[in-house]
Motif scaffolding. Structure first.
Motif, PDB file in Angstrom:
ATOM      1  N   ARG A   1       8.732   6.292  -8.153  1.00  0.00           N
ATOM      2  CA  ARG A   1       7.321   5.903  -8.077  1.00  0.00           C
ATOM      3  C   ARG A   1       6.613   6.506  -6.876  1.00  0.00           C
ATOM      4  NH1 ARG A   1       7.017  -0.059  -9.950  1.00  0.00           N
ATOM      5  NH2 ARG A   1       5.716  -0.273  -8.123  1.00  0.00           N
ATOM      6  N   GLY A   2       7.350   6.775  -5.817  1.00  0.00           N
ATOM      7  CA  GLY A   2       6.786   7.294  -4.572  1.00  0.00           C
ATOM      8  C   GLY A   2       7.877   7.357  -3.532  1.00  0.00           C
ATOM      9  N   ALA A   3       7.528   7.793  -2.329  1.00  0.00           N
ATOM     10  CA  ALA A   3       8.506   7.897  -1.247  1.00  0.00           C
ATOM     11  C   ALA A   3       8.031   7.081  -0.053  1.00  0.00           C
ATOM     12  CB  ALA A   3       8.698   9.359  -0.852  1.00  0.00           C
ATOM     13  N   CYS A   4       8.965   6.613   0.743  1.00  0.00           N
ATOM     14  CA  CYS A   4       8.646   5.779   1.903  1.00  0.00           C
ATOM     15  C   CYS A   4       8.222   6.641   3.081  1.00  0.00           C
ATOM     16  CB  CYS A   4       9.866   4.936   2.277  1.00  0.00           C
ATOM     17  SG  CYS A   4       9.557   3.787   3.628  1.00  0.00           S
ATOM     18  N   ASP A   5       7.075   6.302   3.681  1.00  0.00           N
ATOM     19  CA  ASP A   5       6.634   7.022   4.884  1.00  0.00           C
ATOM     20  C   ASP A   5       6.829   6.165   6.140  1.00  0.00           C
ATOM     21  OD1 ASP A   5       4.655   5.130   4.651  1.00  0.00           O
ATOM     22  OD2 ASP A   5       3.000   6.557   4.497  1.00  0.00           O
ATOM     23  N   PHE A   6       7.539   5.054   5.993  1.00  0.00           N
ATOM     24  CA  PHE A   6       7.870   4.176   7.119  1.00  0.00           C
ATOM     25  C   PHE A   6       6.626   3.690   7.850  1.00  0.00           C
ATOM     26  CE2 PHE A   6      11.479   7.104   6.541  1.00  0.00           C
ATOM     27  CZ  PHE A   6      12.427   6.179   6.156  1.00  0.00           C
ATOM     28  N   CYS A   7       5.604   3.338   7.089  1.00  0.00           N
ATOM     29  CA  CYS A   7       4.358   2.855   7.695  1.00  0.00           C
ATOM     30  C   CYS A   7       4.536   1.486   8.352  1.00  0.00           C
ATOM     31  CB  CYS A   7       3.249   2.807   6.657  1.00  0.00           C
ATOM     32  SG  CYS A   7       3.494   1.573   5.350  1.00  0.00           S
ATOM     33  N   GLY A   8       5.540   0.720   7.915  1.00  0.00           N
ATOM     34  CA  GLY A   8       5.821  -0.587   8.505  1.00  0.00           C
ATOM     35  C   GLY A   8       5.022  -1.736   7.937  1.00  0.00           C
TER      36      GLY A   8
ATOM     37  N   GLY B   1       6.517 -11.130  -3.043  1.00  0.00           N
ATOM     38  CA  GLY B   1       5.950  -9.867  -3.503  1.00  0.00           C
ATOM     39  C   GLY B   1       4.934  -9.237  -2.574  1.00  0.00           C
ATOM     40  N   ARG B   2       4.760  -9.785  -1.377  1.00  0.00           N
ATOM     41  CA  ARG B   2       3.764  -9.213  -0.465  1.00  0.00           C
ATOM     42  C   ARG B   2       4.135  -7.795  -0.044  1.00  0.00           C
ATOM     43  NH1 ARG B   2       2.302 -14.279   3.597  1.00  0.00           N
ATOM     44  NH2 ARG B   2       1.652 -15.701   1.948  1.00  0.00           N
ATOM     45  N   CYS B   3       5.417  -7.558   0.187  1.00  0.00           N
ATOM     46  CA  CYS B   3       5.851  -6.214   0.591  1.00  0.00           C
ATOM     47  C   CYS B   3       5.507  -5.199  -0.496  1.00  0.00           C
ATOM     48  CB  CYS B   3       7.349  -6.198   0.891  1.00  0.00           C
ATOM     49  SG  CYS B   3       8.406  -6.793  -0.443  1.00  0.00           S
ATOM     50  N   ARG B   4       5.698  -5.592  -1.731  1.00  0.00           N
ATOM     51  CA  ARG B   4       5.400  -4.694  -2.853  1.00  0.00           C
ATOM     52  C   ARG B   4       3.905  -4.431  -2.969  1.00  0.00           C
ATOM     53  NH1 ARG B   4       4.494  -5.978  -8.360  1.00  0.00           N
ATOM     54  NH2 ARG B   4       5.048  -8.115  -7.895  1.00  0.00           N
ATOM     55  N   SER B   5       3.107  -5.472  -2.802  1.00  0.00           N
ATOM     56  CA  SER B   5       1.667  -5.314  -2.992  1.00  0.00           C
ATOM     57  C   SER B   5       1.006  -4.507  -1.877  1.00  0.00           C
ATOM     58  CB  SER B   5       0.985  -6.678  -3.113  1.00  0.00           C
ATOM     59  OG  SER B   5       1.120  -7.415  -1.920  1.00  0.00           O
ATOM     60  N   VAL B   6       1.608  -4.497  -0.682  1.00  0.00           N
ATOM     61  CA  VAL B   6       0.983  -3.809   0.448  1.00  0.00           C
ATOM     62  C   VAL B   6       1.462  -2.360   0.579  1.00  0.00           C
ATOM     63  CG1 VAL B   6       2.673  -4.351   2.256  1.00  0.00           C
ATOM     64  CG2 VAL B   6       0.245  -4.244   2.824  1.00  0.00           C
ATOM     65  N   CYS B   7       2.500  -1.980  -0.136  1.00  0.00           N
ATOM     66  CA  CYS B   7       3.088  -0.640   0.016  1.00  0.00           C
ATOM     67  C   CYS B   7       2.116   0.436  -0.475  1.00  0.00           C
ATOM     68  CB  CYS B   7       4.398  -0.540  -0.761  1.00  0.00           C
ATOM     69  SG  CYS B   7       5.167   1.085  -0.679  1.00  0.00           S
ATOM     70  N   PRO B   8       1.629   1.304   0.416  1.00  0.00           N
ATOM     71  CA  PRO B   8       0.664   2.323  -0.009  1.00  0.00           C
ATOM     72  C   PRO B   8       1.278   3.382  -0.915  1.00  0.00           C
ATOM     73  CG  PRO B   8       1.229   2.636   2.296  1.00  0.00           C
ATOM     74  CD  PRO B   8       1.883   1.362   1.865  1.00  0.00           C
TER      75      PRO B   8
END
Length: 199
Positions: free
Chosen positions: A90-97, A58-65
């Motif tokens: 819920r939101g859109a991806c800005d490809f922050c990485g 779940g780290r990817c989920r918790s870090v997603c701004p």
């Protein structure tokens, strides 16, 4: 055929029937290709690598701004349960990485939004409210307005599946009264598009 053989045959048929149900539950609602129907975070488009390496931390989920990474549930298939999937309501991806950076097992690999795709927007013409919100919202100019038909048109070459169009689409809020959650503009996973022969 005696009684014992008949009972053995019936037990074998029941086991095969139960095994088929288990396999369907394992794979998900659309059978063996169900993993290809889940929209994965950047770098998670290689299903075999993701399913083999993901430890469901779940780290990817918790870090997603943008908070657009959710987790797959049992109804998505037991093999997919707790793996990351994108939810653009819920939101859109800005490809922050950030999701790729924090993945401890490289289940999410390298992703370059300039040349890699999460998926591609698809317009459900029957559900479109013709509000026009998606076209100016697209940061990649991948949507254009067809004035004659009053509908958005997707430029598949320019769309990389960021989900902004799906996020701003109001059709699920105002247009559906049958419990459907799919919006008139929704991002289809690149794996599903490639499997169907689309680019």
């Amino acid at each position: 055929m005696d009684r014992r053989e008949l009972l053995c045959a019936a037990a074998g048929a029941a086991a095969l029937f139960a095994g088929g149900g288990v396999l369907r539950a394992w794979a998900g609602p659309s059978g063996s290709g169900s993993s290809a129907q889940l929209l994965r975070p950047p770098g998670g488009q290689d299903e075999n690598r993701l399913l083999g390496a993901c430890v469901r931390c779940g780290r990817c989920r918790s870090v997603c701004p943008a908070q657009c990474i959710a987790v797959a549930h049992v109804e998505d298939g037991l093999v997919n349960a707790r793996t990351p999937k994108l939810d653009f309501t819920r939101g859109a991806c800005d490809f922050c990485g950030k999701c790729v950076e924090v993945c401890p097992t490289a289940a999410l690999g390298a992703f370059d939004p300039a040349c890699d795709k999460i998926g591609c927007a698809v317009v459900d013409e029957a559900a479109c409210m013709q509000c026009g919100k998606c076209v100016p919202a697209c940061p990649y100019a991948a949507l254009n307005w067809d004035g004659e038909r009053g509908l958005p048109v997707v430029d598949a070459a320019a769309c990389n599946g960021c989900g902004v169009c799906e996020n701003v689409c109001p059709s699920a809020s105002y247009g559906y009264y049958d419990g459907a959650a799919r919006r008139a503009v929704a991002v289809a996973p690149i794996n599903a598009l490639m499997k169907g022969g689309a680019q």
